[in-house]
Design a protein around this motif. Structure first.
Motif, PDB file in Angstrom:
ATOM      1  N   THR A 171       0.777  -1.041  -0.415  1.00  0.00           N
ATOM      2  CA  THR A 171       0.055   0.154   0.060  1.00  0.00           C
ATOM      3  C   THR A 171       0.595   1.060  -0.154  1.00  0.00           C
ATOM      4  O   THR A 171       0.138   2.066  -0.594  1.00  0.00           O
ATOM      5  CB  THR A 171      -0.844   0.198   0.986  1.00  0.00           C
ATOM      6  OG1 THR A 171       0.026   0.044   2.674  1.00  0.00           O
ATOM      7  CG2 THR A 171      -1.945  -1.092   1.181  1.00  0.00           C
ATOM      8  N   ASP A 172       2.097   1.216   1.300  1.00  0.00           N
ATOM      9  CA  ASP A 172       2.798   2.174   0.822  1.00  0.00           C
ATOM     10  C   ASP A 172       2.358   3.854   1.406  1.00  0.00           C
ATOM     11  O   ASP A 172       2.465   4.815   0.892  1.00  0.00           O
ATOM     12  CB  ASP A 172       3.583   3.131  -0.797  1.00  0.00           C
ATOM     13  CG  ASP A 172       4.226   1.897  -1.612  1.00  0.00           C
ATOM     14  OD1 ASP A 172       4.662   0.686  -0.835  1.00  0.00           O
ATOM     15  OD2 ASP A 172       4.037   2.339  -2.177  1.00  0.00           O
ATOM     16  N   THR A 173       1.203   2.877   2.448  1.00  0.00           N
ATOM     17  CA  THR A 173       0.758   4.122   3.341  1.00  0.00           C
ATOM     18  C   THR A 173       1.150   3.800   4.843  1.00  0.00           C
ATOM     19  O   THR A 173       0.402   4.666   5.633  1.00  0.00           O
ATOM     20  CB  THR A 173      -0.785   3.715   3.164  1.00  0.00           C
ATOM     21  OG1 THR A 173      -0.789   2.474   3.464  1.00  0.00           O
ATOM     22  CG2 THR A 173      -1.374   4.549   2.062  1.00  0.00           C
ATOM     23  N   VAL A 174       2.367   2.924   4.852  1.00  0.00           N
ATOM     24  CA  VAL A 174       2.897   3.310   6.048  1.00  0.00           C
ATOM     25  C   VAL A 174       2.862   4.688   6.510  1.00  0.00           C
ATOM     26  O   VAL A 174       4.006   5.491   5.672  1.00  0.00           O
ATOM     27  CB  VAL A 174       4.356   1.588   6.515  1.00  0.00           C
ATOM     28  CG1 VAL A 174       4.653   1.737   7.627  1.00  0.00           C
ATOM     29  CG2 VAL A 174       3.570   0.766   5.922  1.00  0.00           C
ATOM     30  N   ASP A 175       3.012   4.481   8.203  1.00  0.00           N
ATOM     31  CA  ASP A 175       3.317   6.416   8.542  1.00  0.00           C
ATOM     32  C   ASP A 175       5.063   6.196   8.813  1.00  0.00           C
ATOM     33  O   ASP A 175       5.186   7.336   8.414  1.00  0.00           O
ATOM     34  CB  ASP A 175       2.775   5.823   9.863  1.00  0.00           C
ATOM     35  CG  ASP A 175       3.086   7.548  10.942  1.00  0.00           C
ATOM     36  OD1 ASP A 175       2.768   8.676  10.046  1.00  0.00           O
ATOM     37  OD2 ASP A 175       3.690   7.508  11.564  1.00  0.00           O
ATOM     38  N   SER A 176       5.680   5.487   9.261  1.00  0.00           N
ATOM     39  CA  SER A 176       6.722   5.570   8.909  1.00  0.00           C
ATOM     40  C   SER A 176       7.990   4.209   9.281  1.00  0.00           C
ATOM     41  O   SER A 176       7.590   3.168   9.561  1.00  0.00           O
ATOM     42  CB  SER A 176       7.663   6.324  10.637  1.00  0.00           C
ATOM     43  OG  SER A 176       7.428   5.716  11.560  1.00  0.00           O
ATOM     44  N   TYR A 177       9.145   4.098   8.532  1.00  0.00           N
ATOM     45  CA  TYR A 177      10.018   3.405   9.666  1.00  0.00           C
ATOM     46  C   TYR A 177      11.290   3.881   9.533  1.00  0.00           C
ATOM     47  O   TYR A 177      12.079   4.320   9.234  1.00  0.00           O
ATOM     48  CB  TYR A 177      10.631   2.346   7.673  1.00  0.00           C
ATOM     49  CG  TYR A 177       9.731   1.297   6.352  1.00  0.00           C
ATOM     50  CD1 TYR A 177       9.314   0.526   7.063  1.00  0.00           C
ATOM     51  CD2 TYR A 177       9.160   2.463   6.225  1.00  0.00           C
ATOM     52  CE1 TYR A 177       8.207  -0.691   6.183  1.00  0.00           C
ATOM     53  CE2 TYR A 177       8.045   1.185   4.789  1.00  0.00           C
ATOM     54  CZ  TYR A 177       8.033  -0.405   5.449  1.00  0.00           C
ATOM     55  OH  TYR A 177       6.784  -1.144   4.747  1.00  0.00           O
TER      56      TYR A 177
END
Length: 319
Positions: free
Chosen positions: A150-156
């Motif tokens: 999705t590439d909607t993660v908040d942070s890595y």
């Protein structure tokens, strides 16, 4: 009148000469241009395999084999659009915000002239820079997103700007309208059971690969067109949308994806959609075999050019 197009003379073999996309002229101009191919050789946003900075070069090298006419659509692209290979945006390796600034500087004038950029990545973090440039002219656009993730993660690792976060940032910055956007192809093990629900909570419609296979391509096309109907649309295509048996040269491969044949069936039916921009991302040549991922990406871009040409044809016909 089409001014810039693929060299049809065959004055030298395809394996010779300076590599440009589809042997288009490399011209730094926005005059009399409808489509501009642009490279963004940036991979600082990758979180696993690195090397997508070499993606644009690999795609260009293979694309000399891509011809100018579509038997499916029954058109020669260059009967309708003038296209150039604009070259690469001057990225800043290791510095994502500075690279975004350069992307906005280069791409904004294209969007102001309503030229359609087709961007080669690079990792998926670059889509945020593209959307910042597009939104300066068009306001929030619809996103049509093909990807295993999705590439909607908040942070890595505490970082807000990576190849797994661009579309969450784009929603937060008001660059896209998630209520008129759709993500297709998500699959594989996930970090938490609510990962896809988080994307839906942002407003996106999410169709996984399993759901795509169950519903079939005609129903998928209907779902896409119903979702983005009447909107200006940005199409982002991550090559890991395809099963890694056919696209091994990518940063975060996920097994059990669809075949290229199915992907092209989908792309070819995305007609009558007002696309304002495209990108193809996450081509990583170091893990490719026989250039098959570069071949895939070059031909995906050809289909994007066909869609831009069909839109131009329709606009001329409607005048």
């Amino acid at each position: 009148m089409v001014k810039y197009k693929q060299d049809p003379t065959f004055s030298q073999p395809r394996f010779s000469g300076i590599s440009t996309f589809m042997r288009l002229p490399h011209v730094k101009t926005l005059d009399e241009v409808d489509v501009a191919v642009v490279g963004v050789p940036f991979d600082t946003g990758q979180t696993f395999r690195t090397g997508a900075r070499l993606g644009p070069q690999a795609i260009r090298n293979f694309s000399s084999l891509v011809r100018c006419s579509s038997n499916y659509h029954k058109i020669n692209i260059f009967d309708y659009v003038s296209a150039v290979d604009y070259g690469d945006i001057p990225i800043v390796p290791g510095f994502i915000q500075e690279t975004y600034e350069n992307m906005v500087d280069v791409l904004s004038p294209m969007y102001e002239k309503e030229i359609v950029p087709i961007v080669m990545g690079g990792d998926h973090s670059i889509s945020l820079g593209e959307l910042r440039a597009a939104a300066k002219h068009y306001g929030p656009v619809s996103l049509l997103h093909f990807d295993a993730h999705t590439d909607t993660v908040d942070s890595y690792f505490g970082q807000k700007y990576t190849h797994g976060t661009p579309f969450r940032r784009a929603v937060e910055e008001g660059l896209i309208d998630p209520s008129r956007s759709i993500q297709v192809g998500m699959r594989g093990p996930i970090n938490s059971l609510n990962e896809y629900d988080e994307s839906r909570e942002l407003g996106f419609e999410v169709i996984t690969t399993d759901e795509l296979v169950e519903m079939g391509i005609p129903s998928l096309i209907s779902a896409i067109k119903n979702r983005i109907q009447g909107q200006r649309v940005f199409l982002s295509f991550d090559v890991d949308f395809i099963d890694p048996a056919f696209a091994p040269g990518t940063g975060t491969p996920e097994v059990n994806g669809i075949f290229p044949r199915e992907a092209f069936q989908i792309l070819r039916q995305l007609t009558d959609i007002p696309f304002i921009g495209f990108d193809v991302v996450e081509v990583l040549p170091a893990y490719d075999h026989g250039e098959i991922t570069s071949a895939l990406a070059a031909n995906v871009m050809f289909e994007m050019m066909c869609l831009a040409a069909l839109n131009k044809k329709r606009a001329v016909t409607d005048m």
